[in-house]
Design an enzyme around this catalytic site. Structure first.
Site, PDB file in Angstrom:
ATOM      1  N   HIS A  52     -32.723   1.328  58.623  1.00 18.63           N
ATOM      2  CA  HIS A  52     -31.495   1.817  58.855  1.00 18.63           C
ATOM      3  C   HIS A  52     -30.922   1.962  60.265  1.00 18.63           C
ATOM      4  CE1 HIS A  52     -31.196   0.878  54.838  1.00 18.63           C
ATOM      5  NE2 HIS A  52     -29.697   1.763  54.982  1.00 18.63           N
ATOM      6  N   HIS A  85     -26.930 -38.633  62.786  1.00 15.34           N
ATOM      7  CA  HIS A  85     -26.944 -38.741  61.679  1.00 15.34           C
ATOM      8  C   HIS A  85     -25.453 -39.851  61.068  1.00 15.34           C
ATOM      9  CE1 HIS A  85     -28.379 -34.396  63.469  1.00 15.34           C
ATOM     10  NE2 HIS A  85     -28.675 -34.516  62.224  1.00 15.34           N
ATOM     11  N   HIS A  97     -30.441 -39.797  57.907  1.00 16.85           N
ATOM     12  CA  HIS A  97     -30.021 -38.940  57.566  1.00 16.85           C
ATOM     13  C   HIS A  97     -29.770 -38.605  59.537  1.00 16.85           C
ATOM     14  CE1 HIS A  97     -28.771 -34.726  57.311  1.00 16.85           C
ATOM     15  NE2 HIS A  97     -30.329 -34.782  58.155  1.00 16.85           N
ATOM     16  N   GLU A 140     -22.000  -8.729  54.897  1.00 13.25           N
ATOM     17  CA  GLU A 140     -21.853  -8.920  56.074  1.00 13.25           C
ATOM     18  C   GLU A 140     -22.022 -10.306  57.117  1.00 13.25           C
ATOM     19  OE1 GLU A 140     -24.872  -7.521  54.417  1.00 13.25           O
ATOM     20  OE2 GLU A 140     -24.280  -5.495  54.710  1.00 13.25           O
ATOM     21  N   HIS A 159     -22.840 -31.873  61.495  1.00 14.64           N
ATOM     22  CA  HIS A 159     -24.327 -32.741  61.512  1.00 14.64           C
ATOM     23  C   HIS A 159     -23.917 -34.329  61.382  1.00 14.64           C
ATOM     24  CE1 HIS A 159     -25.673 -31.813  57.856  1.00 14.64           C
ATOM     25  NE2 HIS A 159     -25.711 -32.906  57.428  1.00 14.64           N
TER      26      HIS A 159
END
Lengths: 675, 675
Positions: A477, A37, A268, A415, A77
């Site tokens: 759950h 990249h 890119h 989380e 990258h």
């Protein structure tokens, strides 16, 4: 402190020259590899040159200097940006030959930056959004170290280069909210605002006002021309003085400098081609061959290293003079000493005598109360399930923007950021982070858990409510596939302890790891103490062991983990009492530890009799242990919403069902039934 | 249209009375179950009563009316809010006896709302952030249907009730950015701004200015007193008129109305206790026994149903008069007809004749070109990897805020929102969504992929770059555990086709599913056409089949999937040519489909000879197929950064290694070696 002091560089070398060195190294390396990249390194070369040339304090001769600035290439990258700089400032393991081996087998120059693979790589990046979120953990750790040891020993910045991808990923929201809340003023993010992503213009998919977004999260936010060194320098100056974390939107052109492809998404993720690169050499007046940097430009870059080395030496004088030196060294080395294990052994003895019956999540909290009292290096937390995960103890006061002496992070309902921040805290050094959520919500943190494993970080996931045993909350759950998901992941210990004794043992094992994360799967429901022998030896260290042996030859072997070990024991007793069948019960708190044992040990534990495995989860993976003629008793699909006992009966995870299957398996089922 | 027309309700019944009915039903049900979340239903009762009483158009007598408003309880733990309303407005499957069986086995009133478990539940919620993100997909589908059939057939709102957890989760960022970008003006989110989460005050973990955040994402944002019906109604009115998606921050007290616990996090996740409930009955002047609602209040609620029914009947007249009726019905029923399968069979024949060698990701694009030409119900997309996932075809123009007639979503770098939006599109009805990312980044979408499986939605995940075969991007991008993770998940087809023929077969199977999502694991690298027999029968439908049989009795059986089937074939040829060993090659594109076959079929395919499995992924799960004496050739840990060929050699996934292991396994290894 003069915060924008330029490194002493030859007067004839401009930062533009220095940036062009990055550009050509990136173009040449990607071209030779025909993979990589170039666009991002070229676009951000100007801004990052300013950052390194005027601000960053790192010492390539001592990459692990604890008070170095952290530099995180969140847009991983663009790895050639990092490798080029590492070469230019003189990291010993990054000679030009490594750059010309970019992305080849065994090279230091891996496709994406990998922690531990080359010197000075602060964290593994590539999966987008992870770098910026891990950096939040680093910045938290910096504030915690500063709170404990003062600014003379800990006073550094965490700089991040992030791309559009990092800011679009959901994890970035979690991380910047947490960072803004904690007022992590030494976290500075340079956003490569090139308005290009892989599919094309970012306007294909986003209309976000990023400055407003970051301000809403409590950040200082500025926008500059990323190709104007003075503007970038002023923005970094202001960011360093801010009392908030800072975003600097660097408006750039992807592939900046390229002869005809500047600004195009084609720069890119692919080599530019020999023709374009040749034209770019002309355009930028860079008459040098590939993989060559003129001496004076290299010297200018080496000024960064000289400044860093001087800073490090000055810091060492301060450290050597510090009254806290010994404690500081222990902390940096994460040396928890022998006391923790000693107290945990005592804990096991006590609770074996008392036959303490508690949920393993509660046993975990009781063990943590011991651990957190024996060492001050553990840092607790939970993704807003503190009272359910039971991750807080009497020693862990909350960490707040006003108090970084605390030991507990209210991570919020985040989380993924929790896991990434734990990675960052561990990478920074000084602490052993553990954090809680429900096992099923390991899903939300998967991206960062995988990086814990890939980087080999000593972090501990406290994953409670580990089966249908959580009851009424229902299938959303109730984890079914999550033990398999974690077991399938390389380099992570998955512990599922059966009682309070195993829980303490597993915690001891988790804390002893230096380069492997651990996941503790813990029950919501109470479980009896099952250990039948003395508790001197940590039996969980073998991964599996015979909890209850048959009297005489085994008729059958019952394998189980966690809350199902009790069921196996009850089934074994029933089989003996009602059928005269002798069953051994093997508790398997950790497959990984068991796999590491000798073949002889494994054979002895598994035995030659038919085998039944019992686990309130999916079957995947169990065939290895039960063999082709064994039986698995567990979940076939998703759970349901009802009290736990009813669910166990409904899904047939009962001593009665185990006994029936055992009798079938040893050829006595039919006979038994006919009586 | 009078958009705030109240249902005709007895003059003596106020919306406060109606809201209190929700409050007491929630309190009573949670108390009886001794499990659940009363705080949220009580806090949001006032605002949601206004929403239903004045705005929402649903018909309990025809819950699946396609043009109904969608109501998504993103804060799914407040399920009693939904169940209470469903009871009050007269859903046939929600009598009072269901409310009094809350969270018990077999009850309609599961702990969290589960799609398909009771009538009128639009999506499964509970895992936070999923509801709001799924709703974005529903709102996209609404705009797409309206663009195709006009506002006389499709013109409804998607309403969401979200809590702090939903807005803290990272997925919400991805979703609201996408919604703002697409200007989903008929999406209205009511945020329960109660400033309480499980750990305590939200100020423990966040300082986010949510209104500013949503505005930054292109949303209309308002703040109101959530207990002031007129203020809420005015805000909803304004939201419905906005040209943007709307957030309404409803400032509420959690547990509103509770005698002493109003505003406390203690009302969040546990029963209030008999004493508190009794005191609350007095405070709110509610002299009724548990599970009782006075007739006049019930009647008032039933007004919602009457209004909905009238709207539905009016709509039916329009539909029946529509010239698009037949096409509309086909779309709503997702009827792709037989043409797709017919053209795919032709495609397989052509490419078998041509022996087309392409990467399976490219084969997938070629198959999609056929599929998207045969049906207009498929909606493509990618999380910013369009050119890598190859998910775009000539028929799929981009969907933009100005053009919902398109068939392709640039989801941005947002894997999680993509998966949730696909769930929402499928739930809304009318389309079959497929979306691409790299297999390794299934991690980022795990939470929503699990819900695809749990809800049984016909969505297709196009997961390319499915092994170390992706090469230089390295271990961060190379999946190792992801096939196991997906295979461990109940109710999802995991397809890993070996060549262009199997790829077309797997696409056909995926599109034929009505209640199971599919994941296609596809190679980056080119793979030869391997099919040896004619292509009339879809052999992938059996999950595994004999691609190359031994001549005479088998000496060994080689099992492989995807890109490793070629290696197995090469190994088999080598064994025959060099060693006179006869190997059968079994291609296993889908374990799930193979598990569904008869024992006899499975035995015939697997055979009695020793078995070797070859898959460039972790071993977990393979022991089931190779048995205790089999050999697995694959990955032991994470990958590395290098060209693909080198990685295959380094990790020993080669025909040579397979042949060597085969000879060992059949007892000829030693002899061969000694020559």
């Amino acid at each position: 402190m003069n915060i924008s002091q330029k490194a002493a560089s030859p007067a004839t070398v401009s930062e533009k020259d220095m940036a062009n060195a990055i550009r050509f190294l990136a173009m040449d390396a990607v071209q030779k590899a025909n993979s990589g990249h170039p666009g991002m390194p070229m676009g951000m070369a100007d801004a990052v040159t300013v950052l390194f040339n005027r601000f960053i304090r790192i010492d390539p001769s001592m990459p692990d200097w604890p008070d170095r600035d952290r530099f995180v290439l969140s847009a991983g990258h663009g790895s050639m940006l990092l490798y080029a700089i590492h070469h230019l400032i003189g990291f010993a393991d990054m000679p030009m030959s490594e750059l010309s081996s970019f992305r080849q087998f065994g090279a230091k120059t891996a496709g994406h930056p990998e922690y531990g693979h080359a010197l000075g790589i602060e964290t593994t990046t590539g999966p987008l959004g992870q770098g910026i979120s891990t950096a939040v953990g680093m910045a938290i750790a910096e504030q915690m170290m500063a709170a404990r040891f003062g600014s003379s020993l800990c006073n550094h910045f965490t700089y991040v280069v992030a791309g559009d991808g990092c800011l679009q990923e959901g994890i970035s929201h979690e991380a910047i909210d947490l960072a803004g809340h904690l007022k992590l003023r030494k976290l500075i993010v340079l956003w490569d605002d090139n308005r290009i992503s892989i599919d094309g213009a970012t306007s294909l998919s986003t209309s976000m006002d990023q400055l407003a977004r970051f301000r809403a999260a409590g950040w200082n936010a500025q926008a500059v021309d990323g190709h104007d060194p003075e503007a970038v320098a002023k923005a970094i100056d202001r960011a360093r003085k801010s009392r908030k974390p800072s975003l600097i939107a660097c408006r750039t052109l992807i592939g900046k400098g390229a002869a005809s492809m500047e600004g195009s998404h084609k720069t890119h993720g692919a080599a530019l081609g020999e023709k374009e690169i040749t034209a770019t050499r002309e355009k930028l007046d860079w008459p040098h061959p590939p993989f060559f940097v003129p001496h004076e430009i290299k010297s200018a870059w080496e000024g960064v290293a000289l400044r860093g080395r001087a800073a490090r030496e000055t810091w060492e004088i301060r450290r050597n003079a510090s009254r806290s030196k010994a404690r500081y060294e222990r902390t940096v080395n994460r040396d928890i000493g022998p006391e923790t294990a000693r107290r945990l052994a005592k804990f096991r003895n006590e609770h074996r005598e008392k036959a303490t019956k508690v949920a393993t999540r509660q046993a975990s909290q009781m063990a943590l109360e011991v651990i957190n009292g024996a060492t001050d290096l553990t840092i607790g937390g939970s993704a807003d399930l503190t009272g359910s995960n039971l991750t807080m103890t009497s020693q862990t006061q909350a960490i707040t923007a006003a108090n970084f002496r605390g030991r507990y992070l209210h991570y919020g309902i985040r989380e993924h950021a929790m896991a990434a921040a734990m990675n960052g805290i561990a990478l920074h050094g000084g602490f052993i982070p553990y954090g809680g959520t429900f096992l099923v919500f390991a899903d939300y943190a998967r991206g960062a858990i995988r990086l814990s494993a890939l980087m080999g970080l000593p972090v501990v996931y406290v994953l409670t409510h580990d089966s249908i045993g959580l009851g009424e909350d229902g299938p959303t759950h109730q984890p079914v596939e999550h033990l398999a998901m974690l077991r399938a992941t390389p380099n992570i210990n998955v512990f599922r302890p059966a009682d309070i004794i195993e829980t303490a043992e597993c915690w001891e094992l988790a804390l002893a790891e230096k380069s492997t994360p651990s996941a503790l799967a813990l029950s919501r429901q109470a479980l009896p103490m099952l250990r039948t022998t003395d508790t001197q030896e940590n039996l969980s260290a073998r991964g599996a062991y015979i909890l209850r042996e048959a009297k005489g030859p085994r008729d059958i072997t019952l394998l189980a983990t966690g809350s199902e070990v009790e069921i196996a024991v009850q089934a074994a007793e029933k089989l003996r009492a009602e059928n005269g069948v002798e069953a051994a019960v093997v508790s398997m708190p950790s497959w990984e530890k068991f796999e590491a044992q000798t073949d002889a040990y494994q054979r002895r534990i598994l035995g030659g009799a038919p085998r039944i495995a019992i686990e309130a989860a999916g079957r995947l993976g169990w065939d290895r242990w039960i063999g082709p003629h064994g039986t698995f008793i567990g979940m076939q699909g998703f759970g349901a919403s009802a009290p736990a006992g009813e669910l166990y009966r409904h899904f047939g995870i009962t001593p009665e069902h185990v006994a029936t299957e055992a009798l079938h398996l040893i050829g006595r089922g039919r006979k038994e039934r006919r009586r």
